[in-house]
Design a protein around this motif. Structure first.
Motif, PDB file in Angstrom:
ATOM      1  N   THR A 182      10.523   5.054 -11.003  1.00  0.00           N
ATOM      2  CA  THR A 182      10.603   4.501  -9.454  1.00  0.00           C
ATOM      3  C   THR A 182      11.022   5.614  -8.391  1.00  0.00           C
ATOM      4  OG1 THR A 182      12.834   3.743  -9.989  1.00  0.00           O
ATOM      5  CG2 THR A 182      10.941   2.125 -10.119  1.00  0.00           C
ATOM      6  N   ARG A 183      11.503   6.648  -8.989  1.00  0.00           N
ATOM      7  CA  ARG A 183      11.984   7.907  -8.117  1.00  0.00           C
ATOM      8  C   ARG A 183      10.753   8.386  -7.681  1.00  0.00           C
ATOM      9  NH1 ARG A 183      16.014  12.833  -9.504  1.00  0.00           N
ATOM     10  NH2 ARG A 183      16.357  13.545  -7.310  1.00  0.00           N
ATOM     11  N   VAL A 184      10.494   8.544  -6.361  1.00  0.00           N
ATOM     12  CA  VAL A 184       9.045   9.329  -6.047  1.00  0.00           C
ATOM     13  C   VAL A 184       9.514  10.480  -5.004  1.00  0.00           C
ATOM     14  CG1 VAL A 184       7.040   9.062  -4.888  1.00  0.00           C
ATOM     15  CG2 VAL A 184       7.923   7.126  -5.864  1.00  0.00           C
ATOM     16  N   ILE A 185       8.970  11.760  -5.343  1.00  0.00           N
ATOM     17  CA  ILE A 185       9.308  12.913  -4.893  1.00  0.00           C
ATOM     18  C   ILE A 185       7.813  13.372  -4.042  1.00  0.00           C
ATOM     19  CG2 ILE A 185       9.957  15.438  -4.723  1.00  0.00           C
ATOM     20  CD1 ILE A 185      12.273  13.260  -5.590  1.00  0.00           C
ATOM     21  N   SER A 186       7.838  13.233  -2.789  1.00  0.00           N
ATOM     22  CA  SER A 186       6.580  13.320  -2.173  1.00  0.00           C
ATOM     23  C   SER A 186       6.774  14.359  -1.128  1.00  0.00           C
ATOM     24  CB  SER A 186       6.231  12.115  -1.360  1.00  0.00           C
ATOM     25  OG  SER A 186       7.224  11.800  -0.470  1.00  0.00           O
ATOM     26  N   ALA A 187       5.375  14.867  -0.770  1.00  0.00           N
ATOM     27  CA  ALA A 187       5.456  15.874   0.357  1.00  0.00           C
ATOM     28  C   ALA A 187       4.594  15.432   1.439  1.00  0.00           C
ATOM     29  CB  ALA A 187       4.372  16.979  -0.398  1.00  0.00           C
TER      30      ALA A 187
ATOM     31  N   PRO B 140       2.989  13.332  -4.913  1.00  0.00           N
ATOM     32  CA  PRO B 140       2.039  12.783  -3.976  1.00  0.00           C
ATOM     33  C   PRO B 140       2.302  13.096  -2.704  1.00  0.00           C
ATOM     34  CG  PRO B 140       3.773  11.346  -4.760  1.00  0.00           C
ATOM     35  CD  PRO B 140       3.961  12.321  -5.331  1.00  0.00           C
ATOM     36  N   VAL B 141       1.041  13.243  -1.848  1.00  0.00           N
ATOM     37  CA  VAL B 141       1.083  13.726  -0.607  1.00  0.00           C
ATOM     38  C   VAL B 141       0.942  12.430   0.315  1.00  0.00           C
ATOM     39  CG1 VAL B 141       0.111  15.371   1.273  1.00  0.00           C
ATOM     40  CG2 VAL B 141       0.373  15.823  -1.167  1.00  0.00           C
ATOM     41  N   LEU B 142       1.999  12.342   1.196  1.00  0.00           N
ATOM     42  CA  LEU B 142       1.899  11.017   2.043  1.00  0.00           C
ATOM     43  C   LEU B 142       1.877  11.128   3.608  1.00  0.00           C
ATOM     44  CD1 LEU B 142       4.970   9.196   0.624  1.00  0.00           C
ATOM     45  CD2 LEU B 142       2.455   9.274  -0.258  1.00  0.00           C
TER      46      LEU B 142
ATOM     47  N   GLY C  74       0.833  -1.430   0.158  1.00  0.00           N
ATOM     48  CA  GLY C  74      -0.104   0.170   0.072  1.00  0.00           C
ATOM     49  C   GLY C  74       0.798   1.267   0.120  1.00  0.00           C
ATOM     50  N   HIS C  75       2.025   1.268  -0.285  1.00  0.00           N
ATOM     51  CA  HIS C  75       3.080   2.343  -0.051  1.00  0.00           C
ATOM     52  C   HIS C  75       3.067   2.745  -1.607  1.00  0.00           C
ATOM     53  CE1 HIS C  75       4.046   0.416   3.784  1.00  0.00           C
ATOM     54  NE2 HIS C  75       4.152   1.692   3.986  1.00  0.00           N
ATOM     55  N   VAL C  76       3.409   4.056  -1.809  1.00  0.00           N
ATOM     56  CA  VAL C  76       3.550   4.625  -3.188  1.00  0.00           C
ATOM     57  C   VAL C  76       5.232   4.130  -3.679  1.00  0.00           C
ATOM     58  CG1 VAL C  76       4.006   6.644  -4.458  1.00  0.00           C
ATOM     59  CG2 VAL C  76       2.409   6.402  -2.746  1.00  0.00           C
ATOM     60  N   VAL C  77       5.140   3.441  -4.674  1.00  0.00           N
ATOM     61  CA  VAL C  77       6.432   2.941  -4.948  1.00  0.00           C
ATOM     62  C   VAL C  77       7.135   3.483  -6.585  1.00  0.00           C
ATOM     63  CG1 VAL C  77       6.158   0.614  -4.042  1.00  0.00           C
ATOM     64  CG2 VAL C  77       5.295   1.127  -6.347  1.00  0.00           C
TER      65      VAL C  77
END
Length: 248
Positions: free
Chosen positions: A96-101, A123-125, A42-45
């Motif tokens: 695959t590189r995820v830049i999140s906030a 994406p906001v996590l 369930g995590h952003v990959v």
């Protein structure tokens, strides 16, 4: 403002094992250009975007190189590119590189991330779980909501002049000492000379953003520092007329 104030909550996403065909259908149906990708936990990959779909064998747009250049590139990179252009599952094509906030991240920090990494959505996590997404469209909507929120106030001419001069003094572009500001009944008159033509518009914008200003009359002239030629700042209507005459 914070990320949670402008994000799209409960965003549409895809699973890493979904087919590329299903993901594309989802993007087209909802008219979005990118999707967060969730893994088995369930995590952003990853992120699947339009950019990931540019180089595809189906559209004959896969990357092609001369044989000698393929030798220099190496088999590892070539293999990865093959998977990317021929893969049928989201996980084979996604970035695959995820830049999140995070929801409480200041909005200016979110924008800085987007600019730094040249991305269009973040994406906001919360606790590593997807709770929202911020796209450039979200930022435009936020701007549209607040741009007219500046309250109408009654400000004295002296206060307007002082605020504008303080604003200009803090900038790195204003030709300090070469311009003069006069305010009468909320109307700002700007006179003088600047050494860069772009400053003329910037002066008008600075004045328009000063609370209490009703109108801006910018009569600043531009002096070319190389030639010493002074060019008067024509009113827009006169400038348009002169441009039309030059075309006839």
């Amino acid at each position: 403002m914070k990320a949670e104030d402008v994000m799209t909550p409960m965003p549409i996403y895809v699973d890493e094992n979904d087919t590329l065909q299903d993901a594309i259908a989802l993007m087209l149906h909802h008219r979005i250009s990118g999707l967060p990708v969730l893994g088995e936990t369930g995590h952003v990959v990853g992120m699947l975007t339009e950019g990931d779909l540019l180089r595809r064998t189906e559209t004959h747009t896969e990357r092609k190189r001369p044989r000698w250049l393929e030798f220099l590139v190496g088999p590892g990179r070539l293999a990865n590119e093959y998977v990317h252009s021929h893969g049928r599952r989201v996980k084979e094509v996604m970035s695959t590189r995820v830049i999140s906030a995070t929801p409480d991240m200041p909005l200016d920090e979110v924008v800085r991330l987007m600019e730094k990494h040249h991305i269009k959505r973040v994406p906001v996590l919360r606790n590593d779980k997807l709770v929202g997404i911020i796209s450039r469209a979200n930022l435009v909507h936020a701007l549209g909501a607040v741009i007219n929120e500046i309250p109408a106030t009654t400000v004295s001419d002296t206060s307007i002049r002082e605020q504008l001069l303080t604003t200009l003094d803090r900038t790195a572009w204003a030709s300090k000492g070469l311009i003069d500001v006069i305010v009468r009944n909320g109307v700002v008159h700007i006179n003088g000379i600047v050494l860069n033509a772009e400053e003329i518009n910037a002066l008008t914008v600075a004045a328009e953003n000063t609370p209490g200003v009703k109108e801006v009359r910018n009569d600043v002239a531009w002096c070319d520092p190389m030639s010493g030629l002074v060019i008067e700042n024509e009113p827009p209507s006169l400038r348009a007329s002169n441009d039309l005459q030059s075309m006839i």
